[in-house]
Design a protein around this motif. Structure first.
Motif, PDB file in Angstrom:
ATOM      1  N   ILE A  55       0.862  -1.184   0.000  1.00  0.00           N
ATOM      2  CA  ILE A  55       0.000   0.000   0.000  1.00  0.00           C
ATOM      3  C   ILE A  55       0.898   1.234   0.000  1.00  0.00           C
ATOM      4  N   ARG A  56       0.690   2.137  -0.948  1.00  0.00           N
ATOM      5  CA  ARG A  56       1.444   3.381  -1.007  1.00  0.00           C
ATOM      6  C   ARG A  56       0.487   4.552  -0.822  1.00  0.00           C
ATOM      7  N   LEU A  57       0.791   5.410   0.137  1.00  0.00           N
ATOM      8  CA  LEU A  57      -0.092   6.509   0.502  1.00  0.00           C
ATOM      9  C   LEU A  57       0.579   7.850   0.266  1.00  0.00           C
ATOM     10  N   PHE A  58      -0.188   8.802  -0.244  1.00  0.00           N
ATOM     11  CA  PHE A  58       0.235  10.201  -0.251  1.00  0.00           C
ATOM     12  C   PHE A  58      -0.972  11.045   0.105  1.00  0.00           C
ATOM     13  N   ASP A  59      -0.740  12.051   0.935  1.00  0.00           N
ATOM     14  CA  ASP A  59      -1.816  12.993   1.227  1.00  0.00           C
ATOM     15  C   ASP A  59      -1.217  14.351   1.524  1.00  0.00           C
ATOM     16  N   SER A  60      -2.033  15.372   1.368  1.00  0.00           N
ATOM     17  CA  SER A  60      -1.626  16.750   1.622  1.00  0.00           C
ATOM     18  C   SER A  60      -2.639  17.398   2.548  1.00  0.00           C
ATOM     19  N   GLY A  61      -2.172  17.983   3.629  1.00  0.00           N
ATOM     20  CA  GLY A  61      -3.061  18.692   4.547  1.00  0.00           C
ATOM     21  C   GLY A  61      -3.566  17.870   5.701  1.00  0.00           C
ATOM     22  N   LEU A  62      -3.760  16.576   5.493  1.00  0.00           N
ATOM     23  CA  LEU A  62      -4.289  15.702   6.541  1.00  0.00           C
ATOM     24  C   LEU A  62      -3.494  14.404   6.599  1.00  0.00           C
ATOM     25  N   VAL A  63      -3.299  13.893   7.791  1.00  0.00           N
ATOM     26  CA  VAL A  63      -2.683  12.579   7.963  1.00  0.00           C
ATOM     27  C   VAL A  63      -3.623  11.531   7.371  1.00  0.00           C
ATOM     28  N   PRO A  64      -3.126  10.597   6.566  1.00  0.00           N
ATOM     29  CA  PRO A  64      -3.995   9.570   5.968  1.00  0.00           C
ATOM     30  C   PRO A  64      -4.725   8.758   7.031  1.00  0.00           C
ATOM     31  N   GLY A  65      -5.915   8.295   6.667  1.00  0.00           N
ATOM     32  CA  GLY A  65      -6.756   7.572   7.615  1.00  0.00           C
ATOM     33  C   GLY A  65      -6.079   6.399   8.286  1.00  0.00           C
ATOM     34  N   LEU A  66      -5.293   5.622   7.543  1.00  0.00           N
ATOM     35  CA  LEU A  66      -4.650   4.451   8.127  1.00  0.00           C
ATOM     36  C   LEU A  66      -3.683   4.814   9.244  1.00  0.00           C
ATOM     37  N   LEU A  67      -3.226   6.066   9.279  1.00  0.00           N
ATOM     38  CA  LEU A  67      -2.247   6.480  10.282  1.00  0.00           C
ATOM     39  C   LEU A  67      -2.840   7.395  11.343  1.00  0.00           C
ATOM     40  N   GLN A  68      -4.129   7.655  11.286  1.00  0.00           N
ATOM     41  CA  GLN A  68      -4.766   8.585  12.223  1.00  0.00           C
ATOM     42  C   GLN A  68      -5.009   7.950  13.588  1.00  0.00           C
TER      43      GLN A  68
END
Length: 279
Positions: free
Chosen positions: A106-119
């Motif tokens: 699984i590769r994640l990128f997000d801007s502005g918010l921590v991705p759900g899997l890491l919240q």
């Protein structure tokens, strides 16, 4: 004689789920206790699921699929669970979640918010409550979102676990969500994530400028058969893409992102500085 509550599947999706669970159990000649043993639940819990006194969870649905041998099939209880949750989730997202739980990488990128899997739970609650205050969802849907997120995170604890690569824009760790205690707990969670044997964490610093290839959430999945999928979102809709002609270029950009982002050691140091209150 034991009175058996009759369920009308037309009463709603939870009732339909319960009726299906009972029918599947009875077709195999199992008691509620016997199914409970196979699912690691009590017989009373199975009864509550069958009579719609308890709504299904992701964990119980996965357990039911394993017990009945229908994991990954169209008739799976996991798929039915996602259909029930669809009302509180962004369009397109339930389909992605089905694939995410089956992915090898699984590769994640997000801007502005921590991705759900890491919240963290508290961080997720702040986001859900914000959506309530903006009149985007109801308080009940907010509770469903947070509960669902925790179940989603738990579902990825499997043997062997998927490899998870996360590259977060610097704004994810600098944008305050909730009070200082919420952010401190969230930053600590990111450091904890970086220390796991199956994970990688990098921060894409502001200094990357135009080298940053993405402006919004991009999730990339590599399945066990090495097929690729990409999930992206607009403001109101999610989209799962399986076409190699469009997914492979996204994978290439993700590798470029990893090359230019800070190393994991540098990223963790940046997060630790924030926790100490230094810029």
């Amino acid at each position: 004689m034991v009175n058996i509550k009759e369920l009308d599947p037309e009463e709603g999706p939870v009732a339909a789920y319960g009726a299906r669970l009972r029918a599947a159990r009875e077709a195999r000649g199992w008691t509620q206790e016997q199914l409970g043993d196979r699912m690691k639940y009590s017989g009373q819990h199975i009864s509550a699921l069958e009579t719609a006194r308890k709504p299904p969870t992701l964990r119980s649905s996965v357990s039911a699929d394993m017990a009945f041998g229908i994991a990954g099939k169209v008739e799976s209880f996991k798929r039915a669970y996602y259909e029930i949750r669809r009302g509180s989730l962004m369009e397109g997202f339930p389909e992605y979640l089905m694939r995410e739980s089956q992915a090898a990488e699984i590769r994640l990128f997000d801007s502005g918010l921590v991705p759900g899997l890491l919240q963290t739970h508290a961080y997720a609650w702040e986001l859900a409550n914000g959506a309530v205050q903006r009149d985007e969802i109801t308080p009940e849907q907010a509770a469903e979102r947070v509960e669902f997120l925790i179940e989603r995170q738990a579902a990825l604890i499997q043997t062997p676990p998927p490899l998870i690569f996360a590259v977060l824009d610097e704004s994810c760790i600098r944008r305050p969500i909730g009070d200082q205690s919420v952010m401190d707990e969230q930053l600590a969670r990111l450091i904890e994530f970086s220390q796991m044997s199956n994970t990688s964490l990098q921060i894409a610093p502001y200094s990357m400028g135009a080298l940053r290839p993405f402006d919004r959430l991009v999730n990339l999945l590599t399945m066990h058969d090495r097929s690729l999928m990409a999930y992206t979102e607009s403001q109101s809709q999610g989209y799962l893409d399986r076409e190699l002609t469009s997914v492979v270029p996204l994978m290439k950009r993700y590798h470029q992102l990893q090359t230019h982002a800070a190393s994991q050691a540098e990223s963790v140091a940046m997060i630790e500085q924030l926790r100490k209150g230094t810029p």
